[in-house]
Design an enzyme around this catalytic site. Structure first.
Site, PDB file in Angstrom:
ATOM      1  N   GLY A 193      10.878  12.244   7.237  1.00 30.82           N
ATOM      2  CA  GLY A 193      10.142  12.764   6.084  1.00 30.82           C
ATOM      3  C   GLY A 193       8.665  12.437   6.138  1.00 30.82           C
ATOM      4  CB  ALA A 194       6.375  10.825   4.948  1.00 27.91           C
ATOM      5  CG  ASN A 242       1.402   5.783  10.380  1.00 31.74           C
ATOM      6  OD1 ASN A 242       2.239   5.211  11.051  1.00 31.74           O
ATOM      7  ND2 ASN A 242       1.410   7.098  10.189  1.00 31.74           N
ATOM      8  CD  GLU A 274       6.592   7.398   3.594  1.00 29.48           C
ATOM      9  OE1 GLU A 274       6.355   6.319   4.174  1.00 29.48           O
ATOM     10  OE2 GLU A 274       7.713   7.955   3.609  1.00 29.48           O
TER      11      GLU A 274
HETATM   12  N1  TRP Z   1       9.217   4.348   7.666  1.00 28.33           N
HETATM   13  C1  TRP Z   1       9.453   5.739   7.390  1.00 28.33           C
HETATM   14  C2  TRP Z   1       9.822   5.793   5.920  1.00 28.33           C
HETATM   15  O1  TRP Z   1      10.914   5.618   5.522  1.00 28.33           O
HETATM   16  C3  TRP Z   1      10.563   6.310   8.203  1.00 28.33           C
HETATM   17  C4  TRP Z   1      10.174   6.980   9.468  1.00 28.33           C
HETATM   18  C5  TRP Z   1       9.253   7.923   9.621  1.00 28.33           C
HETATM   19  C6  TRP Z   1      10.780   6.842  10.741  1.00 28.33           C
HETATM   20  N2  TRP Z   1       9.244   8.376  10.918  1.00 28.33           N
HETATM   21  C7  TRP Z   1      10.162   7.719  11.615  1.00 28.33           C
HETATM   22  C8  TRP Z   1      11.777   6.057  11.230  1.00 28.33           C
HETATM   23  C9  TRP Z   1      10.544   7.845  12.959  1.00 28.33           C
HETATM   24  C10 TRP Z   1      12.160   6.166  12.568  1.00 28.33           C
HETATM   25  C11 TRP Z   1      11.528   7.049  13.411  1.00 28.33           C
HETATM   26  O2  TRP Z   1       9.025   5.922   5.080  1.00 28.33           O
HETATM   27 ZN    ZN Z   2      10.307   4.063   3.987  1.00 29.97          ZN
END
Ligand code: TRP
Ligand code: ZN
Length: 868
Positions: free
Chosen positions: A263-264, A267, A300
């Site tokens: 989804g997103a 970073n 996020e």
């Molecule tokens: N940390 C992201 C979220 O949940 C999840 C995520 C985005 C992710 N892209 C990814 C996890 C690629 C594994 C691989 O907000």
């Molecule tokens: Zn997350």
């Protein structure tokens, strides 16, 4: 297997890193057919004096390696394609590497890749090692300075984390240097280069700091960013008010990307979003889409504290950031919209998707013990069950102590990489509670089954509760959990009974033993008691009660807990459908039985149309089939559809009245009241469509043509296509013509067809061969293969096995391009062991044939677990 040393990583093997990285300077030089990454790492030993320095690096072409400014002899290092080992290094040194990449060939969408002519990155969980050599683990935090260089005309926008501190141009190329003042793990690194348009706004934090908000998208999508911007500002304010957390950089950037595995991504200061989770416009986006954007933007953003400022020690702790952040975004959405409706939607999702995961071959604890590919553990269990665990802490401690616990957590661990134990310890400390037993929720997989019975005798009500968690792979024996059970007792008139001497009418019971009893003294003259149990869904358990129809009707009419009311309706429908499984001919009688309660719901719909729509919705056939020992979807779907049609006839007048009363008026707005009205309209229309009478087809054709928003247009299209009403084909063709230039809408066009219950393997094949289909675009792949395997159980599980064979060959093809996606989709086969013999045989054969092919480690891990 193609790439996978099927090597398992174990939580118990965790060791602190041997080297830390004090500072990182990256210089990324982007060209059409390659990229050069120069990395300068200030390394410092933190472990054993003789340990070699090991850096992760996957598929990198090493062009230069220097230590403290001099070439490092090739006899002192070794690179095996995954790890670079440097022998005999000093305790402190500066490592400089130059590597060459080919982002234009990267179809895995992990590391540095291209999407529609822009460059972008995805580093979580282990993508940074595909960009440069680095200790790519979340407990190594460092300060980054990043320079991005590219052609000035093709890539006018160059972004990375933090603040821009320098820029320049020479010979048609330009560069920008970014500095991120906050130490971060490599998984939070990001860069973007492209020809992007920007919507800019500003936000002033509670303490008066001004933050620039910049949302970037491709120029044609610039008109679809208003909702994301409004959601972002609301999230920033909410986190200040609910958690006392302010944003900490001068700039917050979000970039919309068409090719994205999830989804997103949060970073630091530079979120990267799947276009489907950030772009929204009434003409192209449904109500559900608007709400998804709001919640993902919030999710996020909230990670900036729960994830970024305080991060995870290792990937076994993934739920530390994901479970907590999902809980935070759920509460935010509840505050922005209707709290009761949001809770029901979340519980429905958990029960429909996480419960089956927890009962299948992929079952794992919220804090897993081991994994082969961490990408395979971004699961509903980590996210949604993890959020339920945090919610239970909130329930057990109360809002005030929970807030004091989260304050302590953020203060104590700011800038650190920690564990779920650290999180729970803060909650224990502020509340003075012993949470040792509670912590089993993190280590024990499986959905607990709670059985309840009540007895009214001599002016007392005795409640007996029993808990048991069934075995899951690798965990045969289960311990009792601490299960918070929120309870009220209703009398025969539907009023709350006092439950103790203080006159409380709602209590939180704490079930800690396998078996426990509670007794309540009743006021004189009470002749009937109906328990309202698990109020608000106070624990992620399966609740079985005596469930007399009369009691369920009583709860549906009188319960003031939104979840319990809805659940009572679900149980009534469930019982009716299951009775019809072997007797579809009795559908009219079942409908007649249900009609009065449903009419009562309709009569009260004016108060909350969204809640009414939910109360009138049947549980899905898939969910019902999942609740039975054997997953016989064909039989259950038939019974389900028979009841839907019978209710369509029995309440026809009422449904037509809904269509009149709740017809769209005025300009489209994605606000709770209007969303509820549209949901109720769609629910009524779907009952009428189930009768397949021509009149409803005519109304839907008109609604499709006249709709000024995607919710109404797609709602009409879905009913026309799924019920094969007159005009369906023309509507599909019109839709494709109208929206050919809007990829997210065309995803819906594919999805509506792939999820149609009459769909066949040949039909899916035709969609895959359509010129507009694209294997390299995850959203498009999900819209066909994801919808078919996850949202169309009848067609997928057709007894001739054609769906399985098609799916297996599609997985094999997809796996060559994008292993993460292939493995994620393969999870749909997790019901293997519960299928009827014929289906089980066909699916097993298809999957066994598939595992004999060269596969990625990702797909291999999932298939091996399913076939075990
Ligand atoms: N940390 C992201 C979220 O949940 C999840 C995520 C985005 C992710 N892209 C990814 C996890 C690629 C594994 C691989 O907000
Ligand atoms: Zn997350």
């Amino acid at each position: 297997m193609r790439d996978g040393q099927a090597r398992a990583i174990h939580l118990q093997d965790y060791r602190a890193p041997d080297f830390r990285v004090e500072r990182v300077a990256l210089d990324v030089d982007l060209y059409e057919d390659h990229a050069i990454v120069r990395a300068t790492l200030a390394m410092q030993r933190s472990g054993a004096a003789d340990a070699p320095c090991r850096l992760d690096g996957v598929g990198l072409t090493l062009e230069q390696l220097q230590l403290d400014g001099a070439d490092w002899p090739s006899t002192h290092y070794h690179y095996d394609g995954e790890v670079l080992t440097l022998e005999g290094v000093p305790d402190r040194f500066v490592l400089a590497t130059v590597v060459r990449l080919a982002p234009q060939l990267n179809t895995e969408l992990e590391g540095l890749y291209r999407s529609n002519g822009m460059f972008c990155t995805q580093c979580e969980a282990e993508g940074f090692r595909r960009i440069t050599f680095y200790p790519d683990r979340p407990d190594v935090l460092s300060r980054f300075v990043t320079t991005v260089r590219a052609d000035a005309v093709r890539y006018p926008v160059l972004l990375s984390n933090g603040n821009p501190i320098a820029q320049g141009e020479e010979g048609g190329r330009h560069w920008v240097t970014w500095e991120d003042p906050f130490p971060k793990p490599s998984y939070l690194f990001a860069l973007v280069a492209g020809d992007l348009s920007c919507q800019e706004d500003r936000y002033v934090t509670g303490s008066g700091r001004e933050v620039a908000l910049r949302l970037y998208a491709e120029p044609q999508d610039l008109d679809k960013l208003d909702h994301a911007m409004a959601s972002l500002k609301a999230s920033m304010l909410w986190d200040e008010q609910a958690y006392g957390r302010e944003y900490d950089l001068d700039i917050y950037m979000i970039v919309a990307v068409s090719h994205f595995n999830m989804g997103a991504m949060e970073n630091k200061g530079l979120n990267i979003f799947n276009t489907s989770c950030v772009l929204a416009h009434p003409k192209t986006t449904t109500d559900a889409g608007f709400q998804r954007v709001e919640s993902v933007i919030a999710h996020e953003y909230f990670h900036n504290w729960s994830g970024n400022r305080v991060t995870c020690r290792d990937w076994f702790q993934l739920s530390l950031k994901e479970g907590f952040t999902v809980f935070r975004d759920q509460c935010f959405s509840a505050d922005m919209n209707s709290a009761a409706v949001k809770r029901i939607e979340d519980v429905d999702m958990l029960r429909a998707h996480q419960f089956p995961e927890d009962q299948g071959p992929m079952a794992h604890p919220v804090r897993p013990q081991s994994y082969q590919k961490i990408d395979n553990f971004y699961t509903l269990t980590i996210y949604e069950k993890g959020a339920e665990i945090v919610r239970m802490l909130h329930t057990l401690l109360g809002a005030d102590d929970f807030r004091r616990g989260s304050d302590l957590y953020f203060e104590r661990f700011d800038g650190q990489a920690v564990t779920t134990d650290d999180f729970v310890a803060c909650m224990a400390e502020v509340s003075g509670r012993d949470l040792a037993q509670f912590k089993r929720w993190y280590s024990q997989a499986g959905t607990p089954q709670v059985t309840v019975s009540g007895e009214l005798e001599g002016g007392r009500y005795r409640l007996s509760v029993h808990q048991q968690t069934p075995p899951t792979p690798g965990q045969p024996d289960k311990q009792p959990l601490l299960i918070p059970l929120r309870l009220a007792l209703l009398d025969g008139a539907g009023h709350h009974l006092p439950l103790n001497a203080q006159g409380d009418t709602e209590l939180l019971l704490e079930l800690t033993e396998p078996q426990q009893q509670w007794e309540f003294a009743l006021p004189p003259g009470v002749e009937r008691v109906v328990p309202s149990l698990l109020r608000g869904f106070s624990a992620p358990v399966m609740l079985a009660g005596e469930d007399s129809e009369a009691a369920l009707r009583h709860l549906l009419t009188h319960d003031d807990d939104g979840f319990c009311r809805w659940d009572a309706a679900q149980r009534l429908y469930r019982a009716a459908i299951l009775r019809l499984v072997d007797a579809t001919g009795r559908a009219a009688e079942e409908a007649a039985q249900l009609a009065p309660a449903m009419k009562a719901v309709l009569a009260g719909a004016g108060e909350d149309a969204a809640a009414a729509a939910l109360l009138l919705a049947l549980p899905s056939a898939t969910q019902l089939a999942d609740s039975l020992p054997e997953f016989d979807i064909a039989a259950v779907q038939q019974a389900h559809d028979a009841l839907a049609a019978a209710l369509g006839h029995a309440l026809a007048t009422d449904w037509w009245q809904v269509l009149e009363r709740w017809a769209p008026v005025g300009e489209y707005q994605p606000v709770a009241a209007d969303i509820g009205a549209r949901a109720l309209y769609q629910q009524a229309a779907s009952y009428l469509a189930a009768t397949a009478q021509p009149e409803i087809g005519d109304v839907m054709v008109r609604r499709f043509a006249e709709a000024d928003n995607m919710t109404d247009q797609l709602g009409a299209l879905r009913l026309l296509v799924h019920e094969r009403l007159q005009g369906a084909d023309a509507a599909l063709a019109d839709f494709a013509r109208q929206w050919q230039h809007e990829p997210l809408v065309m995803d819906q066009w594919f999805g509506v067809q792939a999820s149609a219950p009459w769909q066949t393997a040949a039909g899916i094949e035709a969609l895959l061969e359509d010129a507009r289909f694209d294997w390299a675009t995850p959203n498009r792949v999900r819209s066909v293969l994801g919808q078919f395997s996850n949202a169309n159980a009848v067609a997928f599980h057709r007894a001739d096995g054609s769906g399985y064979r098609l799916f297996a060959s599609a997985l094999q093809r997809l796996d060559q391009l994008n292993p993460q996606m292939a493995a994620r989709l393969a999870g749909a086969c997790g019901r293997l062991g519960r299928l009827p013999a014929v289906q089980q045989h066909a699916l097993r054969e298809a999957l066994q044939q598939l595992v004999r092919q060269p596969l990625s480690g990702n797909l291999d891990e999932v298939l091996t677990r399913i076939l075990a």
